[in-house]
Design a protein around this motif. Sequence first.
Motif, mmCIF file in Angstrom:
data_model
loop_
_atom_site.group_PDB
_atom_site.id
_atom_site.type_symbol
_atom_site.label_atom_id
_atom_site.label_comp_id
_atom_site.label_asym_id
_atom_site.label_seq_id
_atom_site.Cartn_x
_atom_site.Cartn_y
_atom_site.Cartn_z
ATOM 1 N N LEU A 1 0.856 -1.299 0.120
ATOM 2 C CA LEU A 1 0.011 0.033 -0.033
ATOM 3 C C LEU A 1 0.981 1.277 0.034
ATOM 4 C CD1 LEU A 1 -2.760 -1.064 2.520
ATOM 5 C CD2 LEU A 1 -2.282 -1.772 0.158
ATOM 6 N N VAL A 2 1.760 1.230 0.793
ATOM 7 C CA VAL A 2 2.991 2.319 0.875
ATOM 8 C C VAL A 2 3.433 2.463 -0.531
ATOM 9 C CG1 VAL A 2 5.117 3.284 1.748
ATOM 10 C CG2 VAL A 2 3.193 2.123 3.383
ATOM 11 N N GLY A 3 3.679 1.563 -1.299
ATOM 12 C CA GLY A 3 4.444 1.658 -2.584
ATOM 13 C C GLY A 3 3.456 2.147 -3.453
ATOM 14 N N ALA A 4 2.109 1.619 -3.426
ATOM 15 C CA ALA A 4 0.989 2.164 -4.076
ATOM 16 C C ALA A 4 0.955 3.755 -4.236
ATOM 17 C CB ALA A 4 -0.055 1.450 -4.284
ATOM 18 N N ILE A 5 0.704 4.082 -3.049
ATOM 19 C CA ILE A 5 0.641 5.396 -2.721
ATOM 20 C C ILE A 5 1.808 6.338 -3.197
ATOM 21 C CG2 ILE A 5 0.663 7.213 -0.808
ATOM 22 C CD1 ILE A 5 -1.300 5.260 0.688
ATOM 23 N N ALA A 6 3.183 5.759 -2.953
ATOM 24 C CA ALA A 6 4.338 6.370 -3.443
ATOM 25 C C ALA A 6 4.276 6.639 -4.874
ATOM 26 C CB ALA A 6 5.583 5.850 -2.789
ATOM 27 N N GLY A 7 3.765 5.689 -5.649
ATOM 28 C CA GLY A 7 4.050 5.473 -7.137
ATOM 29 C C GLY A 7 2.894 6.460 -7.775
ATOM 30 N N GLN A 8 1.712 6.796 -7.110
ATOM 31 C CA GLN A 8 0.816 7.710 -7.357
ATOM 32 C C GLN A 8 1.325 8.988 -8.278
ATOM 33 O OE1 GLN A 8 -2.877 7.253 -7.363
ATOM 34 N NE2 GLN A 8 -2.762 8.469 -8.784
ATOM 35 N N ALA A 9 2.239 9.712 -7.594
ATOM 36 C CA ALA A 9 2.871 10.705 -8.207
ATOM 37 C C ALA A 9 3.511 10.665 -9.558
ATOM 38 C CB ALA A 9 3.755 11.491 -7.339
ATOM 39 N N ASP A 10 4.063 9.392 -9.560
ATOM 40 C CA ASP A 10 4.675 8.987 -10.748
ATOM 41 C C ASP A 10 3.745 8.717 -11.830
ATOM 42 O OD1 ASP A 10 7.058 8.354 -12.358
ATOM 43 O OD2 ASP A 10 6.081 5.995 -12.265
ATOM 44 N N LEU A 11 2.453 8.260 -11.665
ATOM 45 C CA LEU A 11 1.721 7.899 -12.358
ATOM 46 C C LEU A 11 1.157 9.316 -13.051
ATOM 47 C CD1 LEU A 11 -0.523 4.880 -10.991
ATOM 48 C CD2 LEU A 11 0.383 4.986 -13.341
ATOM 49 N N GLU A 12 0.687 10.101 -11.979
ATOM 50 C CA GLU A 12 0.064 11.423 -12.487
ATOM 51 C C GLU A 12 1.304 12.247 -13.288
ATOM 52 O OE1 GLU A 12 -1.075 13.413 -9.048
ATOM 53 O OE2 GLU A 12 -2.801 12.030 -8.516
ATOM 54 N N HIS A 13 2.365 12.219 -13.125
ATOM 55 C CA HIS A 13 3.485 13.094 -13.857
ATOM 56 C C HIS A 13 3.470 12.427 -15.310
ATOM 57 C CE1 HIS A 13 4.787 15.518 -10.827
ATOM 58 N NE2 HIS A 13 5.534 14.539 -10.037
ATOM 59 N N ARG A 14 3.479 11.063 -15.472
ATOM 60 C CA ARG A 14 3.506 10.242 -16.641
ATOM 61 C C ARG A 14 2.332 10.793 -17.483
ATOM 62 N NH1 ARG A 14 3.788 4.738 -15.098
ATOM 63 N NH2 ARG A 14 2.884 4.326 -17.500
ATOM 64 N N ALA A 15 1.078 10.774 -16.826
ATOM 65 C CA ALA A 15 -0.053 10.976 -17.338
ATOM 66 C C ALA A 15 -0.290 12.433 -17.780
ATOM 67 C CB ALA A 15 -1.353 10.782 -16.631
ATOM 68 N N ALA A 16 0.317 13.340 -16.957
ATOM 69 C CA ALA A 16 0.060 14.743 -17.174
ATOM 70 C C ALA A 16 1.030 14.941 -18.795
ATOM 71 C CB ALA A 16 0.648 15.656 -16.219
ATOM 72 N N GLY A 17 2.419 14.377 -18.531
ATOM 73 C CA GLY A 17 3.475 14.432 -19.820
ATOM 74 C C GLY A 17 2.839 14.024 -20.987
#
Length: 404
Positions: free
Chosen positions: A144-160
Amino acid sequence: MLRPCSHGAEKYGIDASQWRAHMCGLCLGLRDGHGQLARTATNTDAIVLSVLTEAQLAGPMARTTAGPCALRGMRRAEVAPADAPGVLLAATASLLLGSAKIRDHVDDRDGSVLTRRPMAKVSHRWADRARGQAERIGLDIEPLVGAIAGQADLEHRAAGTHRTVETSLSEAGRGPSISLDELTGPTQLCAAEFFAHTAVLAGRTENVDPLREAGRHFGRIAHLADAVEDFDDDRARGRFNPLAVTGTTMPQAYDLLRESESALRAAVAEAQMADMPTVRWILLDPLHSLLRRLRRVIGEPIAHACTTSAQHVARRADAPHAHRGGTGHRPPTRRPDLGTGIAIVLGVYCTGWACCAEHTSPCTGERKDAWASNCDCGECCDCSSCCDCGDCCDCDGCGCCCDC
């Protein structure tokens, strides 16, 4: 997101103070285990974890007497014990989500520069405390900690990707490389595992899979509801919004919300609950009310099952809150009176009063007493089973309306 109504408790024959008992138990559990500051992490949606754990147990629930509190008008109360398994699970979720939220504010550079370092320290401390408490109740929290930490990366990739698609004519017809379901995946995973662990703590292993499915859809609803409510504000401030970057329209988002609500109800019905009325009151009914509010925000026309006559249709058409079609329309909100404002500030939500301060008939727009007393059918105001729209129920002609 979950705002149980005291009138709903009366309908089910439940003591409305049960919600406050779980909330106060969570608040005191955070204080006893992690200090006074941790009480600010109290997450009212996490209370459902304590409720679900108790709802799967047979027999009377343990309660302890809490001292006077300002949010209870300096009154004592019978609350869930701070060391109850459900309360410990709810506290773990509150600390983990509170840590993630603070870290998001730090990463977004919100607030003063002087406050960012102390906020980061609080975020790290709460994350460590969540790990320690999860270990105490046998929950593997690292995924769960890893999933939450990866949320920001997902959003950066999606925004890019979104910016690239917008500026590149060659990719104009191509959809986003990251789907909406992927963006909501971390929230779905966290909620799913927390819901499933309530069955483990209650010793009801047969409920693990149904509740994991219910939790997955709860997480999806939470993420999408937040995206819908913040859509205009996010666009105005240039912030990330999963609906905008994936090209999801408001009607499409609402369809996904309804799909998840239906699947969540089916999953909860499959689970074996010793106390189903409390689950309906604290989890299912508030989710249905949430979807009604979001539909008004979106501005989609709302049909009513009680519109069975031309006279009733005409009466509803003249109602002050009747909405016509159009996306992005936000109906004007009524300014709360002084009494409601004071009640909210003083924490009267703890009693369940404030959620019904604006009880209005959705059919006529007029003030109406909660739950029609002349209706003798037990499920009349259970909008989920009486009608598709969730606002009114004809119920064989008794004509009561539900808007709590």
